[in-house]
Design an enzyme around this catalytic site. Structure first.
Site, mmCIF file in Angstrom:
data_model
loop_
_atom_site.group_PDB
_atom_site.id
_atom_site.type_symbol
_atom_site.label_atom_id
_atom_site.label_comp_id
_atom_site.label_asym_id
_atom_site.label_seq_id
_atom_site.Cartn_x
_atom_site.Cartn_y
_atom_site.Cartn_z
ATOM 1 N N CYS A 24 10.387 56.343 90.559
ATOM 2 C CA CYS A 24 9.567 56.151 91.757
ATOM 3 C C CYS A 24 8.614 57.337 91.933
ATOM 4 C CB CYS A 24 10.479 56.000 92.975
ATOM 5 S SG CYS A 24 9.614 55.580 94.493
ATOM 6 N N CYS A 25 9.140 58.557 91.787
ATOM 7 C CA CYS A 25 8.286 59.752 91.899
ATOM 8 C C CYS A 25 7.230 59.774 90.790
ATOM 9 C CB CYS A 25 9.124 61.026 91.826
ATOM 10 S SG CYS A 25 9.806 61.563 93.397
ATOM 11 N N CYS B 155 8.276 61.744 101.550
ATOM 12 C CA CYS B 155 8.294 60.308 101.839
ATOM 13 C C CYS B 155 9.448 59.975 102.793
ATOM 14 C CB CYS B 155 8.498 59.521 100.552
ATOM 15 S SG CYS B 155 7.202 59.775 99.339
ATOM 16 N N CYS C 19 13.115 59.502 101.511
ATOM 17 C CA CYS C 19 13.726 60.655 100.829
ATOM 18 C C CYS C 19 13.682 61.925 101.681
ATOM 19 C CB CYS C 19 13.021 60.884 99.498
ATOM 20 S SG CYS C 19 13.123 59.443 98.429
ATOM 21 N N CYS D 102 10.544 66.573 92.933
ATOM 22 C CA CYS D 102 9.930 65.282 92.612
ATOM 23 C C CYS D 102 9.440 65.235 91.172
ATOM 24 C CB CYS D 102 8.772 64.993 93.552
ATOM 25 S SG CYS D 102 7.519 66.272 93.564
HETATM 26 FE FE1 SF4 Z 1 9.627 57.584 95.764
HETATM 27 FE FE2 SF4 Z 1 11.168 59.194 97.246
HETATM 28 FE FE3 SF4 Z 1 9.702 60.154 95.209
HETATM 29 FE FE4 SF4 Z 1 8.543 59.300 97.466
HETATM 30 S S1 SF4 Z 1 9.928 61.092 97.231
HETATM 31 S S2 SF4 Z 1 7.866 58.910 95.418
HETATM 32 S S3 SF4 Z 1 9.854 57.527 97.983
HETATM 33 S S4 SF4 Z 1 11.465 58.744 95.085
#
Ligand code: SF4
Length: 244
Positions: free
Chosen positions: A125-126, A208, A211, A234
């Protein structure tokens, strides 16, 4: 060091490794003067709009009024963060502040990788929402600025003012390495700088929504990020590729 002398290819070590900062900004102003002198319009500040960012934006605006600033807009930030960006734009109208979005919308990400990728595979996701967009931003730049501080975490203790960034094949400039959490807040209060209202509700580090969580007591901590998981970064500041 003369203008344009330092590049990713020519980098051997931090030209300021022997600098013992004695000024009010603990070396930050000097580093920024050098960075904009060396890289001109080809250096970008990747800004999280956290507390350190408020200090850096203020210091940068004194060196380069029309500096380029990019916020990695994952699309899952708190409304308070977007409100802060608007307030910063009002206070520093000459700065170029841009929001960089990922290639995939959240809906497309869900379709391709399933619901709540931040739970099932936060590294991926990151990568999609932060690392790839920063790669795109830095592809046309010689260097970037980050607000890392040495006391933030063990993995950041060895950060120098000027670093060879293997992850993005770039130069990473970190003017605040010697700043403490108290230094950051003293500066914010002294110059009456805007800041994210969530900091007043025990969110020391804000990213985010999925998180980021409140911590039990406010302090210099990244504990509220990816709480309950072993993830602490991240991937923007680590050399490994988290795309998988
Ligand atoms: Fe995804 Fe969390 Fe990374 Fe944001 S901080 S990009 S929601 S995993």
């Amino acid at each position: 060091m003369t203008e344009s002398e330092l590049t990713y290819e020519s980098f051997t070590n931090d030209p300021f490794q022997d600098l013992i900062p004695a000024d009010q900004t603990k070396g930050a102003s000097q580093i920024l003067e050098w960075a904009y002198g060396n890289f001109g319009d080809s250096i970008i500040y990747s800004c999280s709009f956290g507390a350190e960012s408020m200090v850096l934006i203020n210091l940068i605006s004194k060196v380069k009024k029309d500096a380029q600033i990019v916020f990695l807009d994952t699309g899952i930030h708190f409304q308070e963060t977007y409100d802060l960006i608007d307030r910063v734009k009002e206070r520093y109208p000459e700065l170029s502040i841009k929001l960089k979005k990922p290639d995939l919308t959240l809906e497309e990400q869900t379709e391709k990788h399933g619901e709540s990728l931040w739970k099932s595979n936060p590294n991926q996701c990151c990568f999609i929402r932060k690392i790839k967009p920063l790669e795109d931003v830095l592809s046309g730049a010689s260097a970037w600025i980050s607000g890392l501080r040495r006391e933030q975490s063990p993995s950041r203790q060895n950060t120098d003012f000027v670093n060879k960034d293997e992850r993005f094949k770039s130069i990473k400039v970190c003017p605040l390495i010697h700043w403490t959490w108290d230094d950051v807040w003293d500066y914010i209060q002294k110059y009456d700088l805007p800041y994210n209202e969530l900091h007043d509700f025990q969110y020391p580090s804000i990213g985010c929504i999925p998180c980021t969580s409140q911590v039990s007591s406010s302090g210099d901590s990244r504990d509220g990020r990816w709480a309950g998981s072993s993830k602490t970064e991240c991937g923007l500041h680590t050399a490994s590729d988290h795309s998988k």
